[in-house]
Scaffold this active site. Structure first.
Site, mmCIF file in Angstrom:
data_model
loop_
_atom_site.group_PDB
_atom_site.id
_atom_site.type_symbol
_atom_site.label_atom_id
_atom_site.label_comp_id
_atom_site.label_asym_id
_atom_site.label_seq_id
_atom_site.Cartn_x
_atom_site.Cartn_y
_atom_site.Cartn_z
ATOM 1 C CE LYS A 9 -4.013 -2.170 2.261
ATOM 2 N NZ LYS A 9 -5.028 -2.012 3.330
ATOM 3 C CG PHE A 57 -13.401 1.292 6.917
ATOM 4 C CD1 PHE A 57 -12.864 0.709 5.781
ATOM 5 C CD2 PHE A 57 -14.020 0.465 7.847
ATOM 6 C CE1 PHE A 57 -12.929 -0.657 5.565
ATOM 7 C CE2 PHE A 57 -14.104 -0.914 7.640
ATOM 8 C CZ PHE A 57 -13.554 -1.468 6.488
ATOM 9 N NE ARG A 85 -5.696 -12.101 5.365
ATOM 10 C CZ ARG A 85 -6.375 -10.936 5.351
ATOM 11 N NH1 ARG A 85 -6.635 -10.319 4.203
ATOM 12 N NH2 ARG A 85 -6.784 -10.383 6.458
ATOM 13 C CB THR A 91 -7.201 -5.694 9.848
ATOM 14 O OG1 THR A 91 -7.660 -6.876 9.183
ATOM 15 C CG2 THR A 91 -7.581 -4.469 9.030
ATOM 16 N NE ARG A 102 -2.356 -5.475 7.146
ATOM 17 C CZ ARG A 102 -3.508 -6.033 6.768
ATOM 18 N NH1 ARG A 102 -4.022 -7.055 7.454
ATOM 19 N NH2 ARG A 102 -4.160 -5.581 5.711
ATOM 20 C CG HIS A 115 -5.333 -6.279 -0.475
ATOM 21 N ND1 HIS A 115 -6.576 -6.262 0.099
ATOM 22 C CD2 HIS A 115 -5.367 -7.239 -1.447
ATOM 23 C CE1 HIS A 115 -7.339 -7.178 -0.521
ATOM 24 N NE2 HIS A 115 -6.627 -7.767 -1.453
ATOM 25 C CD GLU A 126 -8.667 -9.469 -3.676
ATOM 26 O OE1 GLU A 126 -9.508 -9.161 -2.824
ATOM 27 O OE2 GLU A 126 -7.476 -9.730 -3.387
HETATM 28 P P1 ADP Z 1 -7.716 -6.914 5.638
HETATM 29 O O1 ADP Z 1 -6.950 -5.903 4.811
HETATM 30 O O2 ADP Z 1 -6.914 -7.392 6.824
HETATM 31 O O3 ADP Z 1 -8.259 -8.049 4.812
HETATM 32 P P2 ADP Z 1 -10.432 -5.851 5.698
HETATM 33 O O4 ADP Z 1 -10.659 -6.593 4.423
HETATM 34 O O5 ADP Z 1 -11.394 -6.043 6.812
HETATM 35 O O6 ADP Z 1 -8.957 -6.122 6.280
HETATM 36 O O7 ADP Z 1 -10.410 -4.287 5.401
HETATM 37 C C1 ADP Z 1 -9.819 -3.784 4.210
HETATM 38 C C2 ADP Z 1 -8.980 -2.578 4.548
HETATM 39 O O8 ADP Z 1 -9.830 -1.525 5.003
HETATM 40 C C3 ADP Z 1 -7.982 -2.775 5.686
HETATM 41 O O9 ADP Z 1 -6.772 -3.357 5.281
HETATM 42 C C4 ADP Z 1 -7.782 -1.373 6.176
HETATM 43 O O10 ADP Z 1 -6.867 -0.671 5.334
HETATM 44 C C5 ADP Z 1 -9.158 -0.768 5.987
HETATM 45 N N1 ADP Z 1 -9.913 -0.845 7.245
HETATM 46 C C6 ADP Z 1 -10.489 -1.924 7.803
HETATM 47 N N2 ADP Z 1 -11.102 -1.650 8.954
HETATM 48 C C7 ADP Z 1 -10.924 -0.315 9.134
HETATM 49 C C8 ADP Z 1 -11.325 0.607 10.133
HETATM 50 N N3 ADP Z 1 -12.051 0.215 11.182
HETATM 51 N N4 ADP Z 1 -10.957 1.901 9.987
HETATM 52 C C9 ADP Z 1 -10.237 2.310 8.920
HETATM 53 N N5 ADP Z 1 -9.818 1.483 7.919
HETATM 54 C C10 ADP Z 1 -10.147 0.191 8.031
HETATM 55 MG MG MG Z 2 -9.653 -7.962 3.259
#
Ligand code: ADP
Ligand code: MG
Length: 137
Positions: A9, A57, A85, A91, A102, A115, A126
């Protein structure tokens, strides 16, 4: 052999840790099948994260993902999706296990360095979103 999608990112690209993150993948048995550094358009980011469009968000996530270039990578290896993962960590970097990408390179839940596809089905979707089959080797 599985394939999965990783995105380094904008926060991690800006910090200059592309190589360090790729080293985590290669040191843990994941091969780079293809990769590219790109500036996502707003339309790209909105479409890619469409599954999150009802989340509070979503707007911030899209703004963040287009705030600078990203590196988009197809990773390949045994259990590549789950392994990626695991290497990423939770996250929220504050909850991510020590030694994960992370935990080591991210500051906040929105600027969280990487991501990774969360299922094999989503990985295929994707990968196809960003790459033509002929670009993957
Ligand atoms: P991951 O990236 O671990 O798979 P998610 O798919 O749940 O997590 O969320 C996608 C992305 O959205 C996260 O990587 C993060 O950048 C953002 N995100 C998730 N939850 C939040 C939050 N509560 N506030 C701000 N950004 C968030
Ligand atoms: Mg995700």
């Amino acid at each position: 052999m599985e394939q999965t999608l990783s995105i380094i990112k904008p926060d991690a690209v800006a910090k200059g840790v592309i190589g360090k993150i790729i080293d985590r993948f290669e040191s843990n048995g994941l091969r780079i099948a293809t990769m590219k550094k790109v500036q996502l358009s707003r339309a790209d980011a909105e479409a890619f994260y469409a599954v999150h469009k009802e989340r509070s968000f979503f707007g911030e996530l899209v703004d963040f993902m287009i705030s600078g270039p990203v590196v988009i990578i197809v990773l390949e290896g045994e259990e590549a999706m789950a392994k990626n993962r695991e290497l990423m960590g939770a996250t929220n970097p504050k909850e991510a296990a020590a030694g994960t990408i992370r935990a080591d390179f991210a500051q906040s839940i929105d600027a969280n360095a990487v991501h990774g596809s969360d299922s094999l089905e989503n990985a295929a979707i994707e990968i196809a979103f960003f790459f033509a089959q002929r670009e993957i080797n």
